[in-house]
Design an enzyme around this catalytic site. Sequence first.
Site, PDB file in Angstrom:
ATOM      1  N   ASP A   1       0.697  -1.492  -0.067  1.00  0.00           N
ATOM      2  CA  ASP A   1      -0.401   0.227  -0.291  1.00  0.00           C
ATOM      3  C   ASP A   1       0.681   1.104   0.406  1.00  0.00           C
ATOM      4  OD1 ASP A   1      -1.924   1.743   0.386  1.00  0.00           O
ATOM      5  OD2 ASP A   1      -2.811   1.165   2.171  1.00  0.00           O
TER       6      ASP A   1
ATOM      7  N   GLY B   1      -1.938   7.438   4.209  1.00  0.00           N
ATOM      8  CA  GLY B   1      -1.480   8.020   3.212  1.00  0.00           C
ATOM      9  C   GLY B   1      -0.102   9.289   3.841  1.00  0.00           C
TER      10      GLY B   1
END
Length: 728
Positions: free
Chosen positions: A582, A679
């Site tokens: 990811d 993120g």
Amino acid sequence: MGTEHEENEQTSGDDDVSQQDVASIADVSVEVATVDHTLQKIRRMYRKTRRKPKGLKKLWARLLSVPHLALIVTAVVFVVVVIMWSLLWVFIFRRESNSGAYFAGMFRVANEEFIPEYRQEESLEFLSMASKIQQVVSNVYKMSSVARLYKQTFISDLSNNNKGGVLVHFWMVFVVPRLKSPAVCEECVGAIFRNSIHLSMKNRSSVGYLLGLPVDIDSIVINGASACSHVRYKRSQCVDKLYANLPGARPSDCVNDALTVYDALLPMRGRILHRLCEPVSSSFSIVTTSNVMLLSFRMTNGNKSFRGHFEAIAEEMCMSQIETHSDHHITGQIYSPFHPSLLPPLCFCSWKFETPNSALGVALQFQNYVLKPKDMKACDQGWWKVNEIIFCGSYVGHHTVFRIADHSPEVEFRCSSRTSVQPFQASYSSYNISQQTTCSAIRYQCSSGSCILKKNAKCDGVADCQDRSDEAHCACGRPYVVKKVNSSTGNERIVGGVNSVEGEWPWQVSLHFSGNLYCGASILSPDWLISAAHCFSKERLSDPRYWSAHLGMVTQGSAKHVADIQRIVVHEYYNAYTFDYDIALLQLKKPWPSSLKPLVQPVCLPSPSHTVTANHHCWVTGWGYRSEEDKVLPTVLQKAEVSLLTQTDCKKSYGPISPRMLCAGVPSGEQDACRGDSGGPLSCKAPGGSRWFLIGIVSWGAGCGRPNLPGVYTRVNKFTSWIYSHIS
């Protein structure tokens, strides 16, 4: 005609009778002959004459009949084909069936003193020696299995070299039928020559006798050559024979598309030093192994030319005794023989190093070269011996460091390439032998490829690598607090977080999709950001045109720099179901200006061996929701301190997790990341350290702030190489 004649005779008989008997009108018949009737008779007479010719006319008529005409045409065609085939056989096929096979060769005649007259092809000395050698070589092949194919040998040059004796360059020609061409293959011709040399058992050198002529068997080179090369050489077109000990000469300019340099006086494939097939941007020099060189130009149309210079140089004695310093700084340089010239096929160098004490070894930092232990293969780009251990050299596109764990090593180098190759040079210095270690996943690896014991050597303020690569690119991870934000907004937080102050997390980025906060990111360089792949997993989310990055911001709407996204790079192995891999990179359309420092700056990337202990300080930051039920996003950047969990503890909460994931949080779950923080960075700093490293990227978790369910982050040090492969 016969019928008409009979009719006339019949008429005459009737007239006679009529004269004898009494005439009667009833007995008289009248025939009227018109002009047309007369013409038809004449035409019939002519046709009968054509059908029945006599003599040559009759024969010609028969020949021109259809059956005879076919026979004539067939015969003519056959005759023409026979004549043409004969001509082709005589002038083409017969000529091609016996073609010439050309060979260029050289060998050294030992125990023969070279005299200057041998260079003059018209001198009596050259003619006498050439005739003697030519006769010996001819006798060898006249007594061999290819005697009937052998035509002639002639000597083109006699020269000297550094081994003494006379170096002979010669041509051989065979007339070979096509079916027998394998009988004079290059290997066969060379084998016949070598097998004719009888080595003396008393003389254990490589010199043997070829019908009484002392020949160095190691010097024999015989290559197949084309007729064009043979003719071109004989006519001296586009060939300069350069004798290095004739100073002052210069080769003439030559229009060309290619240049081949030979380490001989004949165009032999086995003696090619260098070949150019296109223009070069910079000058270079070539060194031969002896005192001869042949330049061969390939000529084409156009105004292409180059200018060359040649000179005699002394044979280089490449031997040095070198002492290094104790401060680990670069002491000096070693160079390949004849540097900066290309390396010749034969050369030798030796260096003996000495360090100040036995705790220091010698480090050689090469610019474009690497040494590896020799295996079963030959060393094609350099043969090395370091303290009796053999290594092979090869050319690479980066710097390397070769460490010798000895305070007084001896290093030998020998050229081993068949052609001229690039030169090399290396810096030498001392290094602490105890600090060197074998490379592994838990060792810090310098840019040179060598490894050191210190795990977190990167950007710690101490140059541990010999090439100082551990302290390169360290303008990162050092925040500068400018001012505090009013604490009245303290209830706006990440889960269990508090307000950040301006300049505290200068690498924090707020990513907006279609004008609204969607994810977080971190700054890596002036034009690259790093974030989570799942932020861009849907089709519309993967379009960079909808994204913008807000940098240098604590309160939403107060960014110091806003940039559109030019490119989104999602890891090719990202799994949307397990969140493995990811990670994503974002390239800005407009890099942020350096004038925004220190409010905008990159975070430090960890090395693959970077480790975080329980004593490290780790914080997660972002503008995400403060709880699972929250409906309003905070306006001030939130921060929360978390602790890293072991993989074992993480698996207790979530079961099997990927090695590319890590868990961070607190047992109560009161400090955690949440939606909107994805993120964003998990930044960690060593105790007493001054730089923050990006250890994790907010990825996923079970809810937000739940007890014993920590947040799961992408483990960044597993992707360091992948990151640099895109942003470098």
